[in-house]
Design an enzyme around this catalytic site. Structure first.
Site, PDB file in Angstrom:
ATOM      1  N   ALA A 126      98.309  22.963  48.882  1.00 53.92           N
ATOM      2  CA  ALA A 126      99.721  22.603  48.846  1.00 53.92           C
ATOM      3  C   ALA A 126      99.862  21.479  49.847  1.00 53.92           C
ATOM      4  O   ALA A 126      99.530  21.640  51.017  1.00 53.92           O
ATOM      5  CB  ALA A 126     100.585  23.789  49.246  1.00 53.92           C
ATOM      6  N   GLU A 140      90.861  47.356  22.569  1.00 56.54           N
ATOM      7  CA  GLU A 140      90.992  47.772  21.161  1.00 56.54           C
ATOM      8  C   GLU A 140      91.275  49.273  21.068  1.00 56.54           C
ATOM      9  O   GLU A 140      92.075  49.726  20.249  1.00 56.54           O
ATOM     10  CB  GLU A 140      89.697  47.484  20.387  1.00 56.54           C
ATOM     11  CG  GLU A 140      89.303  46.020  20.306  1.00 56.54           C
ATOM     12  CD  GLU A 140      88.429  45.578  21.467  1.00 56.54           C
ATOM     13  OE1 GLU A 140      88.649  46.034  22.607  1.00 56.54           O
ATOM     14  OE2 GLU A 140      87.525  44.748  21.234  1.00 56.54           O
ATOM     15  N   HIS A 183      88.511  50.176  26.542  1.00 60.46           N
ATOM     16  CA  HIS A 183      88.630  48.764  26.201  1.00 60.46           C
ATOM     17  C   HIS A 183      89.966  48.554  25.471  1.00 60.46           C
ATOM     18  O   HIS A 183      90.571  49.508  24.984  1.00 60.46           O
ATOM     19  CB  HIS A 183      87.467  48.331  25.320  1.00 60.46           C
ATOM     20  CG  HIS A 183      86.183  48.121  26.087  1.00 60.46           C
ATOM     21  ND1 HIS A 183      85.040  47.664  25.495  1.00 60.46           N
ATOM     22  CD2 HIS A 183      85.895  48.303  27.399  1.00 60.46           C
ATOM     23  CE1 HIS A 183      84.080  47.567  26.416  1.00 60.46           C
ATOM     24  NE2 HIS A 183      84.577  47.965  27.574  1.00 60.46           N
ATOM     25  N   ARG A 194     102.587  39.106  47.264  1.00 59.53           N
ATOM     26  CA  ARG A 194     103.909  39.718  47.416  1.00 59.53           C
ATOM     27  C   ARG A 194     104.776  39.499  46.181  1.00 59.53           C
ATOM     28  O   ARG A 194     104.695  38.472  45.530  1.00 59.53           O
ATOM     29  CB  ARG A 194     104.640  39.122  48.630  1.00 59.53           C
ATOM     30  CG  ARG A 194     104.397  39.881  49.922  1.00 59.53           C
ATOM     31  CD  ARG A 194     103.418  39.190  50.820  1.00 59.53           C
ATOM     32  NE  ARG A 194     103.970  38.020  51.486  1.00 59.53           N
ATOM     33  CZ  ARG A 194     103.190  37.124  52.109  1.00 59.53           C
ATOM     34  NH1 ARG A 194     101.874  37.260  52.101  1.00 59.53           N
ATOM     35  NH2 ARG A 194     103.729  36.094  52.703  1.00 59.53           N
TER      36      ARG A 194
HETATM   37  C1  AOF Z   1      85.794  44.700  24.212  1.00 61.04           C
HETATM   38  N1  AOF Z   1      87.035  45.021  24.634  1.00 61.04           N
HETATM   39  O1  AOF Z   1      88.541  45.325  26.242  1.00 61.04           O
HETATM   40  C2  AOF Z   1      86.406  44.585  26.873  1.00 61.04           C
HETATM   41  C3  AOF Z   1      85.117  44.213  26.395  1.00 61.04           C
HETATM   42  O2  AOF Z   1      80.668  48.595  30.536  1.00 61.04           O
HETATM   43  P1  AOF Z   1      81.621  48.547  29.405  1.00 61.04           P
HETATM   44  O3  AOF Z   1      81.349  49.552  28.354  1.00 61.04           O
HETATM   45  O4  AOF Z   1      83.069  48.622  29.854  1.00 61.04           O
HETATM   46  O5  AOF Z   1      81.412  47.151  28.662  1.00 61.04           O
HETATM   47  C4  AOF Z   1      81.643  45.937  29.326  1.00 61.04           C
HETATM   48  C5  AOF Z   1      81.340  44.778  28.393  1.00 61.04           C
HETATM   49  O6  AOF Z   1      82.098  44.899  27.192  1.00 61.04           O
HETATM   50  C6  AOF Z   1      81.759  43.438  29.005  1.00 61.04           C
HETATM   51  O7  AOF Z   1      80.710  42.819  29.716  1.00 61.04           O
HETATM   52  C7  AOF Z   1      82.132  42.623  27.770  1.00 61.04           C
HETATM   53  O8  AOF Z   1      80.995  42.079  27.132  1.00 61.04           O
HETATM   54  C8  AOF Z   1      82.753  43.683  26.886  1.00 61.04           C
HETATM   55  N2  AOF Z   1      84.163  43.815  27.243  1.00 61.04           N
HETATM   56  N3  AOF Z   1      84.864  44.269  25.077  1.00 61.04           N
HETATM   57  O9  AOF Z   1      85.507  44.829  23.015  1.00 61.04           O
HETATM   58  C9  AOF Z   1      87.393  44.984  25.917  1.00 61.04           C
HETATM   59  N4  AOF Z   1      86.733  44.573  28.179  1.00 61.04           N
HETATM   60 ZN    ZN Z   2      84.735  47.207  23.653  1.00 56.12          ZN
END
Ligand code: AOF
Ligand code: ZN
Length: 339
Positions: A149, A47, A45, A202
């Site tokens: 368009a 963070e 993710h 592209r």
């Molecule tokens: C975050 N940071 O960059 C994202 C989040 O299946 P997982 O573990 O990848 O979790 C997916 C869920 O986590 C997604 O549905 C959303 O609620 C959260 N996504 N959360 O802290 C991230 N991509």
């Molecule tokens: Zn997360």
């Protein structure tokens, strides 16, 4: 947050069905020391990438994230824990996570003594990089944008059928940049027969972008095996239906979908109220004759007009890009509109 939005935008189209999140870590002095964005499903993710870029400089610092940090162990461990372990003192996030499995990060962070601020640039994030994902979380179906368009008189081709270069090069470059960030592009068989579009994303030099959306051909008519949309530049899905809800159901794993043409398919989606946004590229040219951009949206009288509200208006070279969202306003409100 603007840098986090930029990071978020940079991975749009590559994270589905997960949201394209962006995160920035600031050190105790407020200097950016780590930027991260969501990796494709199963990957880190936002963070976690930002924290690992920052290393020890995250301690006592601030995390700025476009989405509330997740609180669950899904395909990856909870970001709330990662932030606590990194020792950040404060977390700013734009929008709350509506996913019932992942939400609650704000409370976990606060319980660990971290200062938590919610809502920074929330509208920009919700209308921007997280728009389609938030829509799918809320409605349980992908977000559909109808792109057209047309000439000022609403035509997408001249009397002889020629349709190239209605809008200028800048608008076309914008359409391609946008395609690279989508999950799927839908066209009808009529458009395949009339225009033989390639439907690939592209780069300005004409080469293929790294991420290609799924090409979807909808309709019961036949298309020739030589159609460019059937080549191997990108995957293609053939759906033998004209029903918008069947199309959407077949694409339910996708988040951000573009409806490109033609007029009959757009009419069916509008009549079924399955257009969540219109992006109208309008060129300052008049054609007088030729195919209309839209055909039969189920409108027989002015009361039945499919109404949209303006979301934004941009000029792109000589053309304008009008972004519209389904309107709740009836004729009465339109008449009293003071603008
Ligand atoms: C975050 N940071 O960059 C994202 C989040 O299946 P997982 O573990 O990848 O979790 C997916 C869920 O986590 C997604 O549905 C959303 O609620 C959260 N996504 N959360 O802290 C991230 N991509
Ligand atoms: Zn997360």
């Amino acid at each position: 947050m603007r840098s986090a939005i930029e990071a978020s935008e940079s991975v749009r189209g590559t994270t589905s069905p997960n949201p394209p999140v962006g995160a920035v870590i600031l050190d105790t002095e407020g200097n950016p020391v780590g930027v991260g964005a969501t990796l494709p499903p199963g990957g880190a993710h936002a963070e976690v990438s930002a924290i690992s870029a920052a290393g020890e400089r995250a301690r006592g610092g601030t995390a700025v994230v476009t989405l509330e940090p997740c609180n669950h162990t899904g395909r990856t461990p909870p970001c709330s824990q990662a932030l606590i372990e990194a020792g950040v003192a404060a977390v700013y996030f734009a929008v709350g996570d509506p996913n019932p499995l992942a939400r609650g990060g704000a409370e976990t962070l606060a319980a660990a003594g971290i200062e938590v601020h919610r809502g920074l640039l929330a509208e920009e994030v919700a209308g921007g990089p997280l728009r389609a994902w938030l829509h799918r979380q809320k409605h349980g179906r992908p977000h559909v944008t109808w792109k057209l368009a047309s000439s000022l008189d609403g035509r997408s081709a001249a009397a002889d059928g020629t349709s190239q270069w209605i809008t200028g090069p800048l608008a076309r470059a914008r359409v391609h940049a946008e395609r690279a960030k989508l999950d799927a592009i839908i066209v009808g068989t009529g458009t395949v027969l009339a225009d033989d579009p390639w439907l690939t994303a592209r780069l300005p030099d004409g080469s293929l972008a790294a991420h290609q959306p799924l090409r979807v051909v909808v309709g019961v008519g036949e298309i020739p095996a030589t159609a460019r949309v059937l080549d191997d530049a990108a995957p293609t899905l053939r759906l033998r239906t004209r029903n918008p809800d069947e199309v959407i159901a077949a694409l339910s794993d996708h988040v951000d979908i573009l409806l490109e043409g033609g007029p009959t398919l757009a009419g069916a989606f509008l009549a079924a109220r399955r257009v969540d946004r219109i992006q109208a590229y309008i060129a300052p040219i008049l054609l007088g004759q030729g195919a209309a951009a839209l055909h039969d949206a189920g409108v027989g009288n002015i009361e039945q007009a499919v109404r949209f509200d303006r979301e934004s208006l941009e000029t792109i070279g000589p053309d304008i890009l009008l972004s519209l969202v389904p309107g709740g306003t009836g004729t009465t409100e339109t008449l009293t509109d003071k603008e």
